[in-house]
Scaffold this motif. Sequence first.
Motif, short mmCIF file in Angstrom:
data_model
loop_
_atom_site.label_atom_id
_atom_site.label_comp_id
_atom_site.label_asym_id
_atom_site.label_seq_id
_atom_site.Cartn_x
_atom_site.Cartn_y
_atom_site.Cartn_z
N ARG A 115 2.47 1.16 -3.94
CA ARG A 115 1.55 1.22 -5.07
C ARG A 115 0.90 2.60 -5.14
O ARG A 115 0.41 3.12 -4.13
CB ARG A 115 0.46 0.16 -4.90
CG ARG A 115 -0.21 -0.24 -6.19
CD ARG A 115 0.69 -1.15 -6.98
NE ARG A 115 -0.02 -1.70 -8.12
CZ ARG A 115 0.55 -2.47 -9.02
NH1 ARG A 115 1.84 -2.78 -8.91
NH2 ARG A 115 -0.15 -2.94 -10.04
N GLN A 116 0.86 3.18 -6.30
CA GLN A 116 0.27 4.51 -6.50
C GLN A 116 -1.10 4.41 -7.15
O GLN A 116 -1.30 3.66 -8.10
CB GLN A 116 1.18 5.37 -7.38
CG GLN A 116 2.53 5.70 -6.76
CD GLN A 116 2.42 6.71 -5.65
OE1 GLN A 116 1.80 7.77 -5.81
NE2 GLN A 116 3.03 6.40 -4.52
N ARG A 117 -2.04 5.16 -6.61
CA ARG A 117 -3.35 5.31 -7.22
C ARG A 117 -3.79 6.76 -7.02
O ARG A 117 -3.70 7.30 -5.92
CB ARG A 117 -4.38 4.37 -6.57
CG ARG A 117 -4.28 2.93 -7.05
CD ARG A 117 -4.63 2.78 -8.54
NE ARG A 117 -4.54 1.39 -8.97
CZ ARG A 117 -3.45 0.81 -9.45
NH1 ARG A 117 -2.32 1.52 -9.52
NH2 ARG A 117 -3.46 -0.44 -9.86
N LEU A 138 -1.50 3.92 -2.43
CA LEU A 138 -2.76 3.20 -2.33
C LEU A 138 -3.33 3.25 -0.91
O LEU A 138 -4.54 3.31 -0.71
CB LEU A 138 -2.53 1.74 -2.75
CG LEU A 138 -3.73 0.79 -2.72
CD1 LEU A 138 -4.82 1.25 -3.68
CD2 LEU A 138 -3.30 -0.63 -3.06
N LEU A 145 -6.11 5.75 0.30
CA LEU A 145 -7.53 5.60 0.01
C LEU A 145 -8.25 5.19 1.29
O LEU A 145 -7.83 4.27 1.99
CB LEU A 145 -7.75 4.54 -1.07
CG LEU A 145 -7.35 4.91 -2.50
CD1 LEU A 145 -7.53 3.72 -3.42
CD2 LEU A 145 -8.19 6.08 -3.00
N CYS A 177 0.81 -1.22 0.00
CA CYS A 177 0.00 0.00 0.00
C CYS A 177 0.85 1.27 0.00
O CYS A 177 0.39 2.33 -0.45
CB CYS A 177 -0.93 0.00 1.21
SG CYS A 177 -2.26 -1.20 1.10
N VAL A 236 -9.12 1.46 1.75
CA VAL A 236 -7.93 0.62 1.96
C VAL A 236 -7.37 0.83 3.36
O VAL A 236 -7.01 -0.13 4.06
CB VAL A 236 -6.86 0.91 0.89
CG1 VAL A 236 -5.57 0.16 1.20
CG2 VAL A 236 -7.38 0.53 -0.49
#
Length: 400
Positions: free
Chosen positions: A267-269, A274, A277, A264, A280
């Motif tokens: 990882r990029q979102r 991540l 979020l 988390c 999450v």
Amino acid sequence: MERYFTDHRHEHLRTAVREFAKNEVTPRIAEMEASRTASVGLSRLIARQGWIGATVPAGYGGMGVGHLGKTVVIEELSRVSGAMGAMVQASQLGAAKIIHFGNEEQKKMWLPAIASGDCLPTIAVTEPGSGGHVLGMTSSAVRDGDDYILNGNKVYVGNSHVGDLHGVVVRTGPGSGGLTAFLVESGTPGFSLGRQRPAMGLHGFSFGELIFDDCRVPAANRLGEEGDGLAVAYSSSVLYGRANLTAVSLGIHQAILDETSAFCSERQRYDAPLGELGSVKMKLGQMQSRLMTARLAAYHAVHLLDQGLPCDAELMNAKLVNVEYALDSARDAMEIHAACGLFTDRPVERYLRDAHHIFAPAGTSDVQRLRLGEVALGTAKGSWSERLSELVRCGPEPDG
């Protein structure tokens, strides 16, 4: 970690096991996953560290660090490899039967070898036709002079294909008083192994079949008296099995959270990690809460066991909570990883597979709930922890 009943000795041991696991176990995981067979070499290497003798008294060459120390060892190995954590916990089950039920000659002969890693012991109770119903077993032993003749099969025996000394519970008579335990060396004529079957997880660990075909065992290898087999089987499961498997689950659970938190963060979102979020982060928070609760239950139970206090219910609850919470967190981790979790370049799918293996041994979750229900109703039968935990702390020292 000192908040969880451990002291500086336990934490020094934790550091040593963690370093060993990083340097010696991690590089072998890919090979174990590919072969899906018992890792004999690594099992022997771990045994030579002396950790199988965690609960063996110092007078017999053991570490004498009790159930807390044992839990530390299993947890730290399981954080890296559930298979190797399972290997150690199964061997310590085998040591327990000698610690509690062995005579002085048997203790002097076998405990130093177990503590040094020269002997890997097992415990063999389960049978194909009876499963967890111990009194339903049909494997038998018949007295013949100074020997017993064993016949039958045992299945799901931890360390089946790496073990040197098998503690086997068989029937010598009818009813609950008709079970007796024996020590059977792996090279004994009439003893053989079933084929090693690949399983869902715990690759590198063996839990297979032992076959006895007119296997002649000296009466001197009997553990305790005829009729003590039920106590050997139940104490191994209740005191050691539940605590040991709890520690395996705990280590896997910690690995699940470590891996998922790292994923988390990396990882990029939406131009952010991540983990930022909300949905999450909530899952991560739930995983963290489960792990903290599970660890407290695990260490509290074995702390009580080391103190010689009644703790059957705490051991049941620790196994229940740790197994269920580890599985819940593994499923959350797979959801967070999404498609990334389905491939073997990340370990989360291995953690999920390994966690499922801890569900059934020493009683499924429903068995633990059933027994805890009896505790709530005041109908629980006896206390194995009261009966046997003192022997772990205050067992007799060898002569001389």
